[in-house]
Design an enzyme around this catalytic site. Structure first.
Site, PDB file in Angstrom:
ATOM      1  N   CYS A   1       0.848  -1.198   0.000  1.00 29.70           N
ATOM      2  CA  CYS A   1       0.000   0.000   0.000  1.00 29.70           C
ATOM      3  C   CYS A   1       0.879   1.242   0.000  1.00 29.70           C
ATOM      4  O   CYS A   1       2.058   1.210   0.286  1.00 29.70           O
ATOM      5  CB  CYS A   1      -0.860  -0.020   1.248  1.00 29.70           C
ATOM      6  SG  CYS A   1      -1.790  -1.558   1.418  1.00 29.70           S
TER       7      CYS A   1
ATOM      8  N   ARG B   1       2.608   2.228  -7.472  1.00 24.71           N
ATOM      9  CA  ARG B   1       2.690   0.979  -6.676  1.00 24.71           C
ATOM     10  C   ARG B   1       1.495   0.075  -6.937  1.00 24.71           C
ATOM     11  O   ARG B   1       1.492  -1.078  -6.534  1.00 24.71           O
ATOM     12  CB  ARG B   1       2.761   1.316  -5.181  1.00 24.71           C
ATOM     13  CG  ARG B   1       3.957   2.138  -4.769  1.00 24.71           C
ATOM     14  CD  ARG B   1       3.750   2.741  -3.390  1.00 24.71           C
ATOM     15  NE  ARG B   1       3.859   1.741  -2.350  1.00 24.71           N
ATOM     16  CZ  ARG B   1       4.977   1.481  -1.687  1.00 24.71           C
ATOM     17  NH1 ARG B   1       6.070   2.164  -1.966  1.00 24.71           N
ATOM     18  NH2 ARG B   1       5.028   0.565  -0.747  1.00 24.71           N
TER      19      ARG B   1
ATOM     20  N   TRP C   1      -3.694  -1.791  -1.490  1.00 28.31           N
ATOM     21  CA  TRP C   1      -3.579  -2.978  -2.348  1.00 28.31           C
ATOM     22  C   TRP C   1      -4.182  -4.098  -1.521  1.00 28.31           C
ATOM     23  O   TRP C   1      -3.572  -4.573  -0.553  1.00 28.31           O
ATOM     24  CB  TRP C   1      -2.119  -3.249  -2.691  1.00 28.31           C
ATOM     25  CG  TRP C   1      -1.876  -4.505  -3.453  1.00 28.31           C
ATOM     26  CD1 TRP C   1      -1.508  -5.721  -2.944  1.00 28.31           C
ATOM     27  CD2 TRP C   1      -1.993  -4.709  -4.861  1.00 28.31           C
ATOM     28  NE1 TRP C   1      -1.385  -6.649  -3.941  1.00 28.31           N
ATOM     29  CE2 TRP C   1      -1.672  -6.062  -5.132  1.00 28.31           C
ATOM     30  CE3 TRP C   1      -2.328  -3.890  -5.928  1.00 28.31           C
ATOM     31  CZ2 TRP C   1      -1.683  -6.605  -6.424  1.00 28.31           C
ATOM     32  CZ3 TRP C   1      -2.336  -4.425  -7.216  1.00 28.31           C
ATOM     33  CH2 TRP C   1      -2.030  -5.770  -7.456  1.00 28.31           C
TER      34      TRP C   1
ATOM     35  N   ASN D   1       0.077  -0.563   6.130  1.00 25.87           N
ATOM     36  CA  ASN D   1       0.642  -1.328   5.020  1.00 25.87           C
ATOM     37  C   ASN D   1       1.211  -2.602   5.625  1.00 25.87           C
ATOM     38  O   ASN D   1       1.943  -2.561   6.600  1.00 25.87           O
ATOM     39  CB  ASN D   1       1.765  -0.535   4.327  1.00 25.87           C
ATOM     40  CG  ASN D   1       2.346  -1.305   3.142  1.00 25.87           C
ATOM     41  OD1 ASN D   1       1.759  -2.293   2.696  1.00 25.87           O
ATOM     42  ND2 ASN D   1       3.490  -0.883   2.653  1.00 25.87           N
ATOM     43  N   GLY D   2       0.821  -3.752   5.063  1.00 28.30           N
ATOM     44  CA  GLY D   2       1.355  -5.024   5.586  1.00 28.30           C
ATOM     45  C   GLY D   2       0.232  -5.981   5.928  1.00 28.30           C
ATOM     46  O   GLY D   2      -0.890  -5.859   5.447  1.00 28.30           O
TER      47      GLY D   2
ATOM     48  N   GLU E   1      11.028 -21.066 -18.349  1.00 28.83           N
ATOM     49  CA  GLU E   1      10.821 -19.702 -17.850  1.00 28.83           C
ATOM     50  C   GLU E   1      12.002 -18.811 -18.238  1.00 28.83           C
ATOM     51  O   GLU E   1      11.822 -17.657 -18.636  1.00 28.83           O
ATOM     52  CB  GLU E   1      10.636 -19.725 -16.341  1.00 28.83           C
ATOM     53  CG  GLU E   1      10.558 -18.367 -15.668  1.00 28.83           C
ATOM     54  CD  GLU E   1       9.421 -17.482 -16.171  1.00 28.83           C
ATOM     55  OE1 GLU E   1       8.533 -17.985 -16.893  1.00 28.83           O
ATOM     56  OE2 GLU E   1       9.440 -16.281 -15.860  1.00 28.83           O
TER      57      GLU E   1
ATOM     58  N   LYS F   1      11.606 -15.372 -20.454  1.00 27.55           N
ATOM     59  CA  LYS F   1      12.142 -14.070 -19.998  1.00 27.55           C
ATOM     60  C   LYS F   1      13.014 -13.446 -21.076  1.00 27.55           C
ATOM     61  O   LYS F   1      12.919 -12.256 -21.368  1.00 27.55           O
ATOM     62  CB  LYS F   1      12.937 -14.278 -18.698  1.00 27.55           C
ATOM     63  CG  LYS F   1      12.059 -14.417 -17.477  1.00 27.55           C
ATOM     64  CD  LYS F   1      11.427 -13.088 -17.134  1.00 27.55           C
ATOM     65  CE  LYS F   1      10.177 -13.186 -16.286  1.00 27.55           C
ATOM     66  NZ  LYS F   1       9.036 -13.844 -16.890  1.00 27.55           N
TER      67      LYS F   1
ATOM     68  N   GLU G   1      10.783 -12.306 -24.074  1.00 32.08           N
ATOM     69  CA  GLU G   1       9.873 -11.170 -23.858  1.00 32.08           C
ATOM     70  C   GLU G   1      10.633  -9.898 -23.486  1.00 32.08           C
ATOM     71  O   GLU G   1      10.095  -8.798 -23.633  1.00 32.08           O
ATOM     72  CB  GLU G   1       8.826 -11.508 -22.804  1.00 32.08           C
ATOM     73  CG  GLU G   1       9.323 -11.746 -21.406  1.00 32.08           C
ATOM     74  CD  GLU G   1       8.181 -11.969 -20.423  1.00 32.08           C
ATOM     75  OE1 GLU G   1       7.066 -11.493 -20.639  1.00 32.08           O
ATOM     76  OE2 GLU G   1       8.416 -12.648 -19.415  1.00 32.08           O
TER      77      GLU G   1
ATOM     78  N   HIS H   1      17.384 -36.132 -29.084  1.00 31.47           N
ATOM     79  CA  HIS H   1      16.232 -36.427 -29.972  1.00 31.47           C
ATOM     80  C   HIS H   1      16.000 -35.297 -30.955  1.00 31.47           C
ATOM     81  O   HIS H   1      14.893 -35.150 -31.476  1.00 31.47           O
ATOM     82  CB  HIS H   1      14.984 -36.669 -29.116  1.00 31.47           C
ATOM     83  CG  HIS H   1      15.127 -37.822 -28.180  1.00 31.47           C
ATOM     84  ND1 HIS H   1      15.179 -39.143 -28.597  1.00 31.47           N
ATOM     85  CD2 HIS H   1      15.314 -37.857 -26.826  1.00 31.47           C
ATOM     86  CE1 HIS H   1      15.348 -39.932 -27.559  1.00 31.47           C
ATOM     87  NE2 HIS H   1      15.423 -39.187 -26.465  1.00 31.47           N
TER      88      HIS H   1
ATOM     89  N   LYS I   1       0.645  -6.191 -19.551  1.00 32.40           N
ATOM     90  CA  LYS I   1       0.809  -6.817 -18.238  1.00 32.40           C
ATOM     91  C   LYS I   1      -0.315  -7.822 -17.983  1.00 32.40           C
ATOM     92  O   LYS I   1      -0.101  -8.840 -17.346  1.00 32.40           O
ATOM     93  CB  LYS I   1       0.811  -5.755 -17.121  1.00 32.40           C
ATOM     94  CG  LYS I   1       1.035  -6.323 -15.732  1.00 32.40           C
ATOM     95  CD  LYS I   1       2.360  -7.051 -15.638  1.00 32.40           C
ATOM     96  CE  LYS I   1       2.552  -7.729 -14.293  1.00 32.40           C
ATOM     97  NZ  LYS I   1       3.736  -8.621 -14.290  1.00 32.40           N
TER      98      LYS I   1
HETATM   99  C1  AGP Z   1       5.216 -13.170 -17.714  1.00 33.29           C
HETATM  100  O1  AGP Z   1       6.538 -12.644 -17.705  1.00 33.29           O
HETATM  101  C2  AGP Z   1       4.439 -12.675 -18.886  1.00 33.29           C
HETATM  102  N1  AGP Z   1       4.255 -11.271 -18.761  1.00 33.29           N
HETATM  103  C3  AGP Z   1       3.166 -13.456 -19.193  1.00 33.29           C
HETATM  104  O2  AGP Z   1       3.554 -14.704 -19.680  1.00 33.29           O
HETATM  105  C4  AGP Z   1       2.191 -13.708 -18.011  1.00 33.29           C
HETATM  106  O3  AGP Z   1       2.766 -14.612 -17.109  1.00 33.29           O
HETATM  107  C5  AGP Z   1       0.912 -14.340 -18.572  1.00 33.29           C
HETATM  108  O4  AGP Z   1       0.326 -13.438 -19.477  1.00 33.29           O
HETATM  109  C6  AGP Z   1      -0.103 -14.717 -17.493  1.00 33.29           C
HETATM  110  O5  AGP Z   1      -0.505 -13.559 -16.813  1.00 33.29           O
HETATM  111  P1  AGP Z   1      -1.314 -13.739 -15.429  1.00 33.29           P
HETATM  112  O6  AGP Z   1      -0.390 -14.440 -14.494  1.00 33.29           O
HETATM  113  O7  AGP Z   1      -1.634 -12.342 -15.002  1.00 33.29           O
HETATM  114  O8  AGP Z   1      -2.528 -14.555 -15.710  1.00 33.29           O
END
Ligand code: AGP
Length: 620
Positions: free
Chosen positions: A2, A27, A75, A101-102, A489, A493, A496, A512, A615
Site C-alpha cells: 500500500c 505501486r 492494495w 501497510n502489511g 521460464e 524471460k 519477452e 532427440h 501486463k
Molecule cells: C510473464 O513474464 C508474462 N508477462 C506473461 O507470460 C504472463 O505470465 C501471462 O500473461 C499470465 O498472466 P497472469 O499471471 O496475469 O494470468
C-alpha cells in the site's frame, strides 16, 4: 504494497497528502482515502477505485481545512476492494484514525477480543482492529506528552506480522505517530514541517532530507517538539538520516533503473509475505482461507493446473511437488488449449488456476469451462478481488504486492510457493504425510526468503555475463525435473525482454533433435539439479553439459554451492545456495531473470514495457 502518506506543518494537509498519494500510484492500488485532523475533529473520505474517485468525492463533499493529515492507497489483502475496506480506519469512538501497510497475522484473535467487548466492525480488514485497539489503549495510557506514541508502542507489542502504521488522535491535534515492522516507512524533514511515506516518492517534491526508521520502531512527529523515535519497548533510538539524491521517477523505482529490477529485489519479501500467517507454530498449514472443506479436499482424485505464460511455468513446477506430496495425478495445461480439448472433468476434479493479474481472459475462460463441468476451482492470484478469484470456488492469494513490470518475477516465485502450500495442505488434510514430514517441508519453505536474498547478493557476475551476451541471436536453456520448467521460464524471460530467440527444453531431449542446432559459441544455459537428491538426474545433466560443449556450445551453468562435478564443463558458473530438490526453482530462476533483464537493458530496450506485450492479457 500500500501507499502511505502523512503530513504535519503549515501547509494545507489535504493537498500535500493527495500529491503524495499521486506519486505513489505507480505501486498499484484498488482504493484510496484520507483523514484530516482540525479543531479536535477527525474527518475522513475514502473510495474504492482510483484516486480520481476520491478526488471527486472530496470535490462534492469537501473536508474542513487542516494542517495535519494522513492518506493511503490500498492494495487489498484481507477484504476485497471497497469503500468500507479502504483506509483510513476510524475507531468506534471516533477518536483514532489509522492507515496500514502489511499484514496483521493475528488480526482474527484481536478482532474477536474487540467484538467480545462490544465493538462492531465496519470492514473486513485486518487494519480496523488496530484503530479500535489503539483507541482503547490510549484511554488506558496516562495523560501527558507522548501519550499517543506510548499507546502505539503498547498496541505494536500485541501485533504479529508485517506492518507500517500511521495514526492520529483527536486529543493530539499536532501529532502523528507511526510504527514500523518489516514494511517500509520513511520520514521527510522539511522547514517546520514533516512528512511520512512508504517511500521517498511521497514527499520528494517538498524535501530531500529523510530519516529511515528501523525495525520495530515508533516515531512521534509533533509540530513543535519534532521527531522522537523509540523501539517498541520505549528505548530511545536515532533514525538514520540521509539525503535523497534520486529524481521523482527514480524514487518510484526505489532507485533502480527499472521496476523489474526493483521487483526482482523484492522477491525475498514477496516469498516471505506469501508464507506469512499460513504456517503454524508446529509446522502445520493454516489455509482456512482456501474455503474448500476437508471433505471436498479428500474427495479430489485428479488435479489440473491451468494458466498462461510464466504462471503456466509455475504450474509445471507445482506438478512435481503436488504429485510427490499428495499422490494425486496432476495435469498442467496452457489455458488457451485446455477448454478446446474437451478435458475429462467432474466433481472430484480440482482445477487450480494461476494468475498474477486475475484478469487473463484465456485463464478466465478455462475457469468457466471447468465450472460448467462441475469441477472445483481454486485460484492462486496476486490481485485481490479480481475477476478470476471472484469466479473461483476458493482462492489463495500470493502476497507479492503490485507487480508493475510486464515480465513477471516476484509473482512467479510467490506462485510457486503458494502452489506448494496448496500441495502440502492437501497432503495434510488427506493424511498422506505425517505432521513431522510436513513440518520438515515447512521449515524448508521458511528458509527460502534468505536463500533468494543470498542469490541476489551474487548477481554482479550474472549482469556482466548478460552484457557479454547482448549480441547473441539465440540462447538455449536446458533442465531436468523441476529444472525443466525453469529452463522454459528462462527462455520466456529472454524472448519477452530482449526479443532474442530462445528455447527451453528437457535436457534429456537433446539427443532427440535439438542438439543439431548447437553451433560454435552457441550459448547454452543449463540448470543443474542437486547432486544430493534421491533419484538424482544430476549425473545425466553433467553429461548433457559435456555433450553440448563438445559441439562448441558456450556453457552457462547454474549449480548449487559445492557441486564440483560441473566445474570442468562450465564456461560460466553461477552458484546458488543448496536447497531441497523441490525448492530449487525458487533460487535457480533468479539468475535467469537478472540475465535477461541485463541483456535487454544492454540492447537498449524498455525492460518494464517490452514491445507487443501487456501486463494483463484480457483478450483471448
Ligand atoms: C510473464 O513474464 C508474462 N508477462 C506473461 O507470460 C504472463 O505470465 C501471462 O500473461 C499470465 O498472466 P497472469 O499471471 O496475469 O494470468
Amino acid at each position: 504494497m500500500c501507499g502511505i502518506v502523512g503530513y504535519v506543518g503549515p501547509q494545507g494537509a489535504l493537498d500535500v497528502v493527495l500529491e503524495g498519494l499521486r506519486r505513489l500510484e505507480y505501486r498499484g492500488y484498488d482504493s484510496a482515502g484520507v483523514a484530516l485532523l482540525s479543531d479536535g475533529e477527525l474527518s475522513t473520505a475514502k473510495k474504492a477505485g482510483k484516486l480520481a474517485n476520491l478526488e471527486k468525492e472530496l470535490a462534492e463533499q469537501p473536508l474542513p481545512a487542516a494542517t495535519i493529515g494522513i492518506g493511503h492507497t490500498r492494495w487489498a489483502t484481507h477484504g476485497g476492494p471497497s469503500d468500507r475496506n479502504a483506509h483510513p480506519h476510524v475507531s468506534a469512538d471516533g477518536t483514532v484514525a489509522v492507515i496500514h501497510n502489511g499484514i496483521i497475522e493475528n488480526f482474527a484473535a484481536l478482532r474477536a477480543e474487540c467484538e467480545a467487548s462490544g465493538i462492531e466492525f465496519s470492514s473486513e480488514t485486518d487494519t480496523e482492529v488496530v484503530a479500535h485497539l489503539l483507541a482503547a489503549v490510549y484511554e488506558a495510557t496516562p495523560e501527558g506528552e507522548g501519550r499517543l506514541a506510548e499507546a502505539m508502542r503498547g498496541v505494536c507489542q500485541r501485533l504479529e506480522g508485517a506492518f507500517t502504521l500511521v495514526a492520529t488522535h483527536v486529543a493530539e491535534p499536532d501529532t502523528l505517530v507511526a510504527a514500523r515492522r518489516s514494511s517500509p516507512l520513511v520520514v521527510g524533514v522539511g522547514d517546520g514541517e514533516y512528512f511520512l511515506g512508504s517511500d521517498v516518492a511521497a514527499f520528494i517534491g517538498h524535501t530531500r532530507e529523510a530519516r529511515e526508521l528501523g525495525q520495530d520502531q515508533v516515531v512521534e512527529i509533533d509540530r513543535t517538539r519534532g521527531l522522537t523515535v523509540t523501539g517498541f519497548d520505549g528505548t530511545p533510538a536515532e533514525p538514520k538520516a540521509y539525503t535523497v539524491d534520486w529524481d521523482a521517477a527514480a524514487a518510484e523505482k526505489g532507485g533502480y533503473d527499472w521496476f523489474m529490477l526493483k521487483e526482482i529485489a523484492e522477491q525475498p519479501q514477496a516469498v516471505a509475505d506469501t508464507l506469512l500467517g499460513r504456517l503454524g507454530e508446529n509446522g502445520e498449514l493454516l489455509l482456512d482461507e482456501v474455503r474448500l472443506s476437508d471433505e471436498e479436499l479428500r474427495d479430489i482424485d485428479k488435479i489440473f493446473v491451468v494458466s498462461c505464460g510464466t504462471s503456466y511455468h509455475a504450474g509445471l513446477i507445482a506438478k512435481y511437488a503436488i504429485e510427490h506430496w499428495t499422490r494425486i495425478p496432476v495435469e498442467v495445461e496452457v489455458a488457451s488449449e485446455f477448454r478446446y480439448r474437451d478435458p475429462v472433468l467432474d466433481r472430484s476434479t480440482l482445477v487450480i488456476v494461476i494468475s498474477q493479474s486475475g484478469e487473463t481472459m484465456d485463464t478466465l475462460m478455462a475457469l468457466r469451462h471447468a465450472k460448467e463441468q462441475k469441477a472445483r476451482v481454486l485460484a492462486i492470484c496476486n490481485a485481490n478481488g479480481s475477476t478470476i478469484p471472484r469466479e473461483s470456488d476458493a482462492v489463495l492469494y500470493t502476497h507479492a504486492g503490485p507487480e508493475i513490470a510486464v515480465a513477471s518475477t516476484k509473482a512467479f516465485l510467490s506462485q510457486i510457493v503458494a502452489c506448494y502450500l496448496v500441495g502440502l495442505f492437501l497432503a495434510q488434510v488427506r493424511g498422506i504425510k505425517y505432521e513431522d514430514e510436513i513440518a520438515a517441508i515447512v521449515d524448508d519453505l521458511r528458509r527460502l526468503p534468505e536463500a533468494v536474498e543470498k542469490v541476489l547478493e551474487q548477481m554482479e557476475p550474472v549482469r556482466a555475463l548478460g552484457r557479454s551476451l547482448a549480441d547473441a541471436n539465440t540462447i538455449l536453456f536446458l533442465g531436468r525435473h523441476v529444472g525443466f520448467p525453469v529452463a522454459l521460464e528462462g527462455a520466456l524471460k529472454l524472448k519477452e525482454l530482449a526479443y532474442i530467440h530462445a528455447e527451453g527444453f528437457a535436457a534429456g531431449e537433446l539427443k532427440h533433435g535439438p542438439i543439431a542446432v548447437i553451433d560454435q559459441g552457441t550459448p547454452v544455459v543449463v540448470i543443474v539439479p542437486s547432486p544430493r537428491s534421491r533419484n538424482s538426474v544430476h549425473g545425466k545433466v553433467v553429461s548433457n553439459i559435456q555433450e553440448v560443449r563438445a559441439r562448441g556450445a558456450r556453457t552457462i551453468v547454474i549449480a548449487e554451492e559445492g557441486d564440483e562435478d560441473v566445474v570442468p564443463y562450465a564456461d560460466h558458473l553461477i552458484r546458488v545456495p543448496r536447497t531441497p530438490t523441490l525448492m530449487a526453482p525458487v533460487v535457480t530462476t533468479v539468475p535467469l531473470q537478472v540475465l535477461s533483464c541485463e541483456i535487454a537493458d544492454t540492447r537498449g530496450f524498455d525492460v518494464d514495457q517490452p514491445r507487443n506485450l501487456a501486463k494483463s492479457v484480457t483478450v483471448e
